[in-house]
Design a protein around this motif. Structure first.
Motif, PDB file in Angstrom:
ATOM      1  N   SER A  71      -5.279  -2.133  -2.861  1.00 47.50           N
ATOM      2  CA  SER A  71      -4.523  -1.021  -3.451  1.00 47.50           C
ATOM      3  C   SER A  71      -3.869  -1.440  -4.767  1.00 47.50           C
ATOM      4  CB  SER A  71      -3.460  -0.502  -2.481  1.00 47.50           C
ATOM      5  OG  SER A  71      -2.526  -1.526  -2.174  1.00 47.50           O
ATOM      6  N   LEU A  72      -3.377  -2.661  -4.842  1.00 46.06           N
ATOM      7  CA  LEU A  72      -2.761  -3.164  -6.074  1.00 46.06           C
ATOM      8  C   LEU A  72      -3.811  -3.335  -7.165  1.00 46.06           C
ATOM      9  CD1 LEU A  72      -0.382  -4.288  -7.702  1.00 46.06           C
ATOM     10  CD2 LEU A  72      -0.857  -6.523  -6.665  1.00 46.06           C
ATOM     11  N   LEU A  73      -4.937  -3.936  -6.810  1.00 44.79           N
ATOM     12  CA  LEU A  73      -6.015  -4.130  -7.791  1.00 44.79           C
ATOM     13  C   LEU A  73      -6.471  -2.788  -8.355  1.00 44.79           C
ATOM     14  CD1 LEU A  73      -8.083  -6.829  -5.870  1.00 44.79           C
ATOM     15  CD2 LEU A  73      -6.487  -7.200  -7.767  1.00 44.79           C
ATOM     16  N   ASN A  74      -6.614  -1.788  -7.482  1.00 44.80           N
ATOM     17  CA  ASN A  74      -7.042  -0.453  -7.921  1.00 44.80           C
ATOM     18  C   ASN A  74      -5.965   0.237  -8.744  1.00 44.80           C
ATOM     19  OD1 ASN A  74      -9.513  -0.749  -6.650  1.00 44.80           O
ATOM     20  ND2 ASN A  74      -8.834   0.248  -4.775  1.00 44.80           N
ATOM     21  N   ASP A  80       0.834  -1.206   0.000  1.00 43.61           N
ATOM     22  CA  ASP A  80       0.000   0.000   0.000  1.00 43.61           C
ATOM     23  C   ASP A  80       0.870   1.259   0.000  1.00 43.61           C
ATOM     24  OD1 ASP A  80      -2.185  -1.701   0.203  1.00 43.61           O
ATOM     25  OD2 ASP A  80      -2.546  -1.290   2.321  1.00 43.61           O
ATOM     26  N   ASN A  81       1.846   1.307   0.895  1.00 42.48           N
ATOM     27  CA  ASN A  81       2.701   2.491   1.029  1.00 42.48           C
ATOM     28  C   ASN A  81       3.545   2.727  -0.218  1.00 42.48           C
ATOM     29  OD1 ASN A  81       1.729   2.911   3.615  1.00 42.48           O
ATOM     30  ND2 ASN A  81       3.425   1.862   4.590  1.00 42.48           N
ATOM     31  N   LEU A  82       4.112   1.677  -0.770  1.00 43.57           N
ATOM     32  CA  LEU A  82       4.983   1.838  -1.937  1.00 43.57           C
ATOM     33  C   LEU A  82       4.196   2.193  -3.194  1.00 43.57           C
ATOM     34  CD1 LEU A  82       7.491  -0.967  -1.073  1.00 43.57           C
ATOM     35  CD2 LEU A  82       8.000   1.464  -1.232  1.00 43.57           C
ATOM     36  N   LEU A  83       2.995   1.665  -3.329  1.00 46.55           N
ATOM     37  CA  LEU A  83       2.169   2.051  -4.472  1.00 46.55           C
ATOM     38  C   LEU A  83       1.821   3.531  -4.397  1.00 46.55           C
ATOM     39  CD1 LEU A  83      -0.209  -0.995  -4.993  1.00 46.55           C
ATOM     40  CD2 LEU A  83       1.705  -0.265  -6.434  1.00 46.55           C
TER      41      LEU A  83
END
Length: 179
Positions: free
Chosen positions: A93-96, A26-29
């Motif tokens: 978060s990755l999916l979005n 989440d943070n890195l995205l």
């Protein structure tokens, strides 16, 4: 925190993080979403690596029978390697992120990789571009449509990636937990 490595590629310092922690993904995205210094297109390098099964005979058989172990996302100065096979679940978060309309994800073999990710993890991507045909069209060199990433990098940027690839020489099985 996941493993963090920094290396120099063609004069650019690239920070690479390897993680299997949802909060860290989440943070890195979020770092990928910060505005760039220019208003150009938002292009993200995309790749997957597989868990390898040594008893398979052909590369096609290995690909068909291996699961996607890691997903690699790179924006030029930051790379994130997500250990999919060691996550409890795929972060929302990755999916979005992969469905953002203003971002384009590029790779060699991206269509096949996305089909595999969809089947194994339910991961979809909104804007995916196959680099070979794009390079062939832009440079008007038809043979580039069938080249791998190493050949494309030499043809387009005069850069030999083989000399600058610290991780790919270390791992045969990207599914191991201690990358």
């Amino acid at each position: 925190m996941g493993f963090l490595e920094s290396f120099l590629l063609n004069g650019v310092h690239i920070k690479t993080t390897v993680t299997n922690k949802q909060q860290e993904v989440d943070n890195l995205l979020w770092s990928f979403l910060r505005p760039a210094n220019y208003n150009g297109p938002k292009v993200i390098g995309f790749d997957v690596e597989l868990s390898m099964f040594e008893n398979k005979v052909s590369e096609e058989e290995i690909y068909d029978n291996s699961e996607c172990a890691t997903l690699h996302l790179c924006n030029g100065q930051l790379c994130l390697i997500i250990q999919l096979c060691h996550l409890d679940s795929v972060p929302t978060s990755l999916l979005n992120f992969l469905r953002l309309p203003d971002y384009t994800f590029v790779s060699v073999g991206i269509k096949d990789d996305l089909a595999k990710l969809k089947k194994e993890y339910g991961i979809r991507c909104r804007n995916a571009v196959e680099l070979g045909p794009l390079a062939a069209s832009v440079l008007k060199v038809p043979r580039l449509a069938f080249c791998g990433v190493d050949e494309l990098t030499v043809a387009v940027n005069k850069l030999d990636l083989g000399k600058h690839r610290p991780l790919n020489t270390l791992y045969k099985d990207w599914g191991q937990s201690n990358l």
